[in-house]
Motif scaffolding. Structure first.
Motif, short mmCIF file in Angstrom:
data_model
loop_
_atom_site.label_atom_id
_atom_site.label_comp_id
_atom_site.label_asym_id
_atom_site.label_seq_id
_atom_site.Cartn_x
_atom_site.Cartn_y
_atom_site.Cartn_z
N LEU A 18 0.84 -1.21 0.00
CA LEU A 18 0.00 0.00 0.00
C LEU A 18 0.87 1.25 0.00
CD1 LEU A 18 -2.73 -1.15 2.56
CD2 LEU A 18 -3.10 -0.69 0.13
N TRP A 19 1.89 1.26 0.83
CA TRP A 19 2.77 2.44 0.89
C TRP A 19 3.56 2.61 -0.40
CZ3 TRP A 19 4.60 0.59 6.35
CH2 TRP A 19 3.57 0.86 7.28
N SER A 20 3.77 1.51 -1.13
CA SER A 20 4.49 1.60 -2.41
C SER A 20 3.71 2.36 -3.46
CB SER A 20 4.81 0.19 -2.94
OG SER A 20 5.74 -0.48 -2.11
N ILE A 21 2.37 2.40 -3.33
CA ILE A 21 1.56 3.11 -4.32
C ILE A 21 0.91 4.36 -3.74
CG2 ILE A 21 1.14 1.02 -5.67
CD1 ILE A 21 -1.65 0.87 -4.39
N GLY A 22 1.38 4.79 -2.57
CA GLY A 22 0.85 6.01 -1.97
C GLY A 22 -0.50 5.84 -1.32
N ALA A 23 -0.92 4.59 -1.07
CA ALA A 23 -2.19 4.34 -0.39
C ALA A 23 -1.96 4.27 1.12
CB ALA A 23 -2.82 3.06 -0.90
N GLN A 24 -3.04 4.18 1.87
CA GLN A 24 -2.98 4.20 3.33
C GLN A 24 -3.56 2.93 3.92
OE1 GLN A 24 -4.95 7.82 4.65
NE2 GLN A 24 -4.37 8.82 2.74
N ALA A 25 -2.93 2.43 4.97
CA ALA A 25 -3.43 1.26 5.68
C ALA A 25 -4.34 1.71 6.82
CB ALA A 25 -2.27 0.44 6.23
N VAL A 26 -5.45 0.99 6.98
CA VAL A 26 -6.37 1.24 8.09
C VAL A 26 -6.48 -0.06 8.88
CG1 VAL A 26 -8.67 1.99 8.79
CG2 VAL A 26 -7.63 2.93 6.72
N PRO A 27 -5.64 -0.26 9.90
CA PRO A 27 -5.70 -1.51 10.67
C PRO A 27 -7.00 -1.61 11.46
CG PRO A 27 -3.65 -0.29 11.06
CD PRO A 27 -4.58 0.64 10.38
N ILE A 28 -7.60 -2.80 11.45
CA ILE A 28 -8.81 -3.05 12.23
C ILE A 28 -8.58 -4.30 13.05
CG2 ILE A 28 -11.28 -3.57 12.14
CD1 ILE A 28 -11.50 -2.10 9.56
N TYR A 29 -8.93 -4.26 14.32
CA TYR A 29 -8.76 -5.42 15.17
C TYR A 29 -9.72 -6.53 14.72
CZ TYR A 29 -6.42 -2.04 18.13
OH TYR A 29 -5.57 -1.08 18.60
N PRO A 30 -9.26 -7.76 14.58
CA PRO A 30 -10.15 -8.85 14.15
C PRO A 30 -11.24 -9.18 15.16
CG PRO A 30 -7.97 -9.70 14.73
CD PRO A 30 -7.86 -8.21 14.73
N THR A 31 -11.09 -8.68 16.40
CA THR A 31 -12.12 -8.92 17.41
C THR A 31 -13.18 -7.83 17.41
OG1 THR A 31 -10.72 -7.76 19.02
CG2 THR A 31 -10.53 -10.15 18.93
N SER A 32 -13.12 -6.90 16.46
CA SER A 32 -14.08 -5.78 16.43
C SER A 32 -15.50 -6.30 16.26
CB SER A 32 -13.73 -4.82 15.29
OG SER A 32 -12.47 -4.24 15.46
#
Length: 648
Positions: free
Chosen positions: A95-109
């Motif tokens: 994602l960072w290689s193409i200028g995109a952003q990561a949005v981490p989400i907890y799997p227990t959400s």
């Protein structure tokens, strides 16, 4: 002392982004072991297999091409809902290689939390682990107009996406990568929060880079022996900024990075023993559990008394070393050194083996480690470098100085950072690791869309390579919150504490301070920390707001409890019917409460407690992913039990 700062140790990132280090390392040292993964589908079992820097860069590049082929563009956000797995690292750097952003989400959400994050972040895609997660996303995706893709790890989405991008020229990836600027957002991390709705913290490439580069420059010598490649096992949730920071630290530092998806001690200890890390990053609860496990194993083998004597010597030895390092003593005496050497062979070596046998320095964050446990571990050859920070500070903003830890504190400001103690004792911080603001706020939607349209128009209909300096990314302008962003760039942390010769001591949270009906102010952290020092007690929540006295809800460690029951059955009275096991357990816990009460005044002491039937967990929404208790949720769920404590 109200202010303390340290000069910077590294220069801030001036160009490029985090993904650059992947390709630079591959070009410079293609054969360097970069990642270690296991054979099982989720990476939790099997032998460790190393991946070189060149192979890692190839995986990242292939996945980045696939993301472009599927329409993920510059500034887009992709949510990643997974445990700490190898694929998380590959996805984030793609994602960072193409200028995109990561949005981490907890799997227990919960579904409600998941819907909020996907909606608030306007994620265009979400990566999940398995079908259950995919079904959860499917149940909440109605009305999420920006969400276009759901990719599933155990369905082979990494391979599928890589194949999808096979015809995309790699120059397209690098065209996006070179357009990334340090002030652009790398990840939107939603505060786990013990109360209230989570807010998205925009963490920039520069924030993560300066945090990790400072640790490498100032603390890199603690990561492993000279001439040895450091090896770090990542097991903290990647949805938490601490877990994300560890990932970036290893890639930027050229460390070997392993992944362990389960954080429970029963799963973690075998992984540590097989991976054999040279340094460990964890939260205090992990160290408390590991120590309790070592004590329990010693008792089971009939060496309980030996263990206790050894740890007493370890504590005294560490106190003497600490005083010497701070210029307040001459170090351990000859006699103490001799006794310490005896227990090194008999006890300490075995304790270190629980962490794999190669770890002599560990890092603790997320909350404050107790001074007693820090001293005991240090005396046994495991020096704990406690740090302090928030999501908003990209993990640590203070840390113990190398070679001069002061146990019971969270260290001094990181190089380049400063700490100020406000009039009400709130801790304020500032530095290059402090985030620029929150993002994804609903009231900024129209402004966000206008900014995105302007960028696309300026780049011929494609996502633009840069956002305005005050936004740091496309799609959601950053909006510093006036309650946290104070004057002159100071960030109010919400924690209270004081400075001791530049070392920060955290005494609690402003919002957690209990005011009894008699007007007594009680900081629950000191009591809770002392309670958890008892092997049986796993979690402790002190209550008492607007009540006549302080009380506590306690949970017990299931493994230690089972061992305690077995010991009582074996060594208790000769006539099993002559005592009641429940009453014996109550008396044992009462002794732990009495010990905790010795550190506070009588008016602040715990007068009543209740042993809960099971541990508070993330699954029931009572614990954050960084293993902090959600006070509001617990007091609401167990309101009736709390009432009983005061009705007696």
């Amino acid at each position: 002392m109200r202010d303390y700062s340290c000069p910077p140790l590294v220069r801030p990132m001036r160009s490029g982004g985090l993904a650059d280090s992947v390709y630079e390392t591959a070009a410079r040292e293609p054969g360097l072991p970069q990642l270690a993964r296991r054979d099982s589908p989720d990476g939790s079992t099997g032998p460790w297999r190393e991946m070189t820097a060149a192979a890692f860069a190839e995986k990242v590049l292939g996945l980045a091409k696939g993301l472009l082929a599927e329409g993920v563009g510059f500034g887009d956000k992709v949510a990643v809902m997974t445990r700490t797995r190898y694929e998380w690292t590959v996805f984030s750097y793609a994602l960072w290689s193409i200028g995109a952003q990561a949005v981490p989400i907890y799997p227990t959400s919960s579904p409600e939390q998941l819907r909020w994050v996907l909606s608030d972040s306007e994620s265009c895609a979400v990566v999940v682990e398995h079908e259950d997660h995919a079904m959860t996303v499917g149940s909440v995706c109605g009305g999420l107009q920006s969400l276009r893709h759901i990719w599933q790890l155990d369905a082979g989405c990494v391979e599928w996406l890589t194949e999808s991008g096979r015809l995309v020229d790699e120059s397209e990836v690098h065209r996006h990568r070179v357009a990334v600027r340090p002030d652009m957002t790398a990840a939107v991390i939603y505060t786990s929060g013990t109360t209230g709705r989570p807010r998205g913290c925009a963490i920039t490439h520069a924030n993560l880079a300066v945090e990790c580069d400072t640790l490498i420059a100032g603390w890199g010598g603690l990561m492993g022996e000279p001439g040895q490649q450091p090896a770090i096992l990542a097991f903290l949730p990647v949805g938490h900024v601490y877990g994300l920071m560890v990932t970036v630290l290893c890639v930027r530092g050229g460390y070997l990075l392993g992944h362990q998806p389960e954080m429970a001690v029963r799963d973690l200890v075998p992984a540590l023993e097989s991976f054999r890390p040279t340094c460990l990053f964890a939260v205090p609860l992990i160290f408390e559990k590991v120590y309790a496990r070592a004590r329990m194993l010693a008792v089971r083998s009939g060496r309980g008394d030996l263990f206790e004597r050894a740890m007493d010597i370890a504590t005294r030895y560490a106190e003497a070393v600490e005083a010497q390092s701070l210029g307040k003593g001459t170090g351990p005496s000859t006699g103490l050194k001799a006794r310490h050497a005896v227990y090194e062979r008999l006890v300490y070596r075995q304790l270190r083996s629980v962490l794999g046998g190669r770890t002599s320095n560990v890092v603790s964050g997320g909350s404050t480690l107790s001074r007693d446990l820090g001293l005991a571990l240090a005396g046994a050859g495991i020096t704990v470098y406690d740090g302090y920070g928030l999501t908003e500070t990209t993990a640590a903003v203070t840390a113990q100085p190398p070679g001069r830890p002061r146990f019971g504190t969270v260290g001094r400001p990181m190089p380049g950072a400063a700490v100020h103690i406000a009039e009400d004792s709130e801790v304020w911080v500032r530095g290059p690791m402090v985030f620029p603001g929150y993002t994804g706020l609903a009231e900024s939607r129209a402004e966000s869309q206008q900014a995105a349209q302007a960028e696309r128009a300026a780049w011929g209909g494609e996502p633009g390579p840069a956002a305005h300096a005050e936004t740091g990314h496309l799609g959601s302008p950053l909006r510093p919150n006036n309650e946290e962003m104070l004057h002159d760039g100071w960030l109010g942390t919400g924690d209270v504490g004081h400075l001791d010769d530049g070392y920060l001591v955290i005494t609690g949270r402003k919002k957690d301070v209990i005011i009894t009906s008699g007007g007594r102010s009680v900081a629950p952290m000191v009591l809770e920390t002392r309670l958890r020092a008892h092997p049986l007690i796993s979690q402790a929540l002190v209550v008492g707001d607007d009540r006549p006295y302080v009380a506590a809800l306690l949970t017990l460690d299931p493994e230690v409890l089972q061992h305690w029951r077995s010991a009582m059955e074996q060594y208790g009275p000769s006539r099993p019917g002559s005592y009641n096991m429940t009453e014996e357990l109550e008396r044992e816990v009462q002794r732990a409460v009495a010990a905790a009460n010795t550190v506070v005044s009588k008016a602040e002491s715990i007068r009543a407690f209740r042993i809960m039937s099971g541990e508070f967990s993330m699954e029931d929404g009572l614990v954050t992913p960084s293993l902090k208790l959600r006070r509001g949720a617990i007091t609401r769920k167990y309101a009736a039990e709390i009432e009983e404590l005061y009705a007696r």
